[in-house]
Write a protein that holds these residues in place. Structure first.
Motif, mmCIF file in Angstrom:
data_model
loop_
_atom_site.group_PDB
_atom_site.id
_atom_site.type_symbol
_atom_site.label_atom_id
_atom_site.label_comp_id
_atom_site.label_asym_id
_atom_site.label_seq_id
_atom_site.Cartn_x
_atom_site.Cartn_y
_atom_site.Cartn_z
ATOM 1 N N UNK A 1 -12.249 0.050 -3.806
ATOM 2 C CA UNK A 1 -11.049 0.830 -4.116
ATOM 3 C C UNK A 1 -9.847 0.163 -3.454
ATOM 4 N N UNK A 2 -8.679 0.355 -4.033
ATOM 5 C CA UNK A 2 -7.455 -0.186 -3.439
ATOM 6 C C UNK A 2 -7.089 0.661 -2.231
ATOM 7 N N UNK A 3 -6.772 -0.027 -1.131
ATOM 8 C CA UNK A 3 -6.393 0.658 0.103
ATOM 9 C C UNK A 3 -5.148 -0.021 0.666
ATOM 10 N N UNK A 4 -4.144 0.776 0.994
ATOM 11 C CA UNK A 4 -2.932 0.245 1.615
ATOM 12 C C UNK A 4 -3.160 0.194 3.120
ATOM 13 N N UNK A 5 -2.987 -0.997 3.691
ATOM 14 C CA UNK A 5 -3.166 -1.218 5.120
ATOM 15 C C UNK A 5 -1.785 -1.354 5.737
ATOM 16 N N UNK A 6 -1.304 -0.291 6.366
ATOM 17 C CA UNK A 6 0.030 -0.268 6.959
ATOM 18 C C UNK A 6 -0.026 -0.863 8.361
ATOM 19 N N UNK A 7 1.009 -1.621 8.713
ATOM 20 C CA UNK A 7 1.090 -2.320 10.004
ATOM 21 C C UNK A 7 -0.105 -3.265 10.150
ATOM 22 N N UNK B 1 -11.152 -5.736 10.758
ATOM 23 C CA UNK B 1 -11.759 -4.549 10.139
ATOM 24 C C UNK B 1 -11.642 -4.589 8.624
ATOM 25 N N UNK B 2 -10.474 -4.972 8.146
ATOM 26 C CA UNK B 2 -10.255 -5.056 6.702
ATOM 27 C C UNK B 2 -11.149 -6.131 6.093
ATOM 28 N N UNK B 3 -11.255 -7.259 6.764
ATOM 29 C CA UNK B 3 -12.101 -8.349 6.259
ATOM 30 C C UNK B 3 -13.550 -7.885 6.118
ATOM 31 N N UNK B 4 -14.036 -7.132 7.087
ATOM 32 C CA UNK B 4 -15.399 -6.614 7.010
ATOM 33 C C UNK B 4 -15.574 -5.704 5.792
ATOM 34 N N UNK B 5 -14.595 -4.837 5.574
ATOM 35 C CA UNK B 5 -14.668 -3.926 4.428
ATOM 36 C C UNK B 5 -14.601 -4.690 3.108
ATOM 37 N N UNK C 1 -10.149 -3.239 -1.836
ATOM 38 C CA UNK C 1 -9.213 -4.291 -2.205
ATOM 39 C C UNK C 1 -7.945 -3.948 -1.434
ATOM 40 N N UNK C 2 -7.619 -4.732 -0.398
ATOM 41 C CA UNK C 2 -6.492 -4.349 0.445
ATOM 42 C C UNK C 2 -5.128 -4.688 -0.155
ATOM 43 N N UNK C 3 -4.169 -3.845 0.163
ATOM 44 C CA UNK C 3 -2.755 -4.111 -0.062
ATOM 45 C C UNK C 3 -2.144 -4.052 1.328
ATOM 46 N N UNK C 4 -1.726 -5.194 1.826
ATOM 47 C CA UNK C 4 -1.214 -5.276 3.190
ATOM 48 C C UNK C 4 0.271 -4.933 3.255
ATOM 49 N N UNK D 1 0.735 -8.579 -0.475
ATOM 50 C CA UNK D 1 1.285 -8.384 0.867
ATOM 51 C C UNK D 1 2.729 -7.922 0.698
ATOM 52 N N UNK D 2 3.000 -6.703 1.134
ATOM 53 C CA UNK D 2 4.354 -6.141 1.088
ATOM 54 C C UNK D 2 5.012 -6.473 2.412
ATOM 55 N N UNK D 3 6.049 -7.305 2.354
ATOM 56 C CA UNK D 3 6.720 -7.740 3.581
ATOM 57 C C UNK D 3 7.626 -6.632 4.108
#
Length: 80
Positions: free
Chosen positions: A11-17, A26-30, A37-40, A63-65
């Motif tokens: 699933x898409x997950x937004x990873x804030x900070x 942690x994200x890499x493991x997931x 599927x990360x959105x950084x 990656x959202x800057x």
């Protein structure tokens, strides 16, 4: 629970900070478990450097800057 999550697919997950090594580990493991599927969101150069240092190519992920943590507040969901 992990077995159930794997059957559903990533699933898409937004990873804030996202600009910390602990967060990226942690994200890499997931991702490796095919759970997300990360959105950084964070300082893009920092995220890219940390990922490179851990031999992880994040070029296929969004990656959202947003370099300033205070500016993340507009990305959160309202609460009741």
């Amino acid at each position: 629970m992990l077995k159930l999550a794997k059957t559903k697919g990533p699933i898409k997950v937004v990873i804030v900070n996202a600009g910390t090594s602990l967060t990226l580990e942690s994200v890499k493991q997931a991702v490796n478990e095919n759970l997300i599927v990360p959105i950084f969101v964070g300082d893009k150069p920092t995220i890219e450097k940390l990922a490179k240092d851990m031999n992880w190519d994040v070029s296929n992920y969004e990656i959202v800057h947003e370099p300033i943590a205070v500016s993340y507040t507009h990305l959160t969901l309202p609460t009741k």
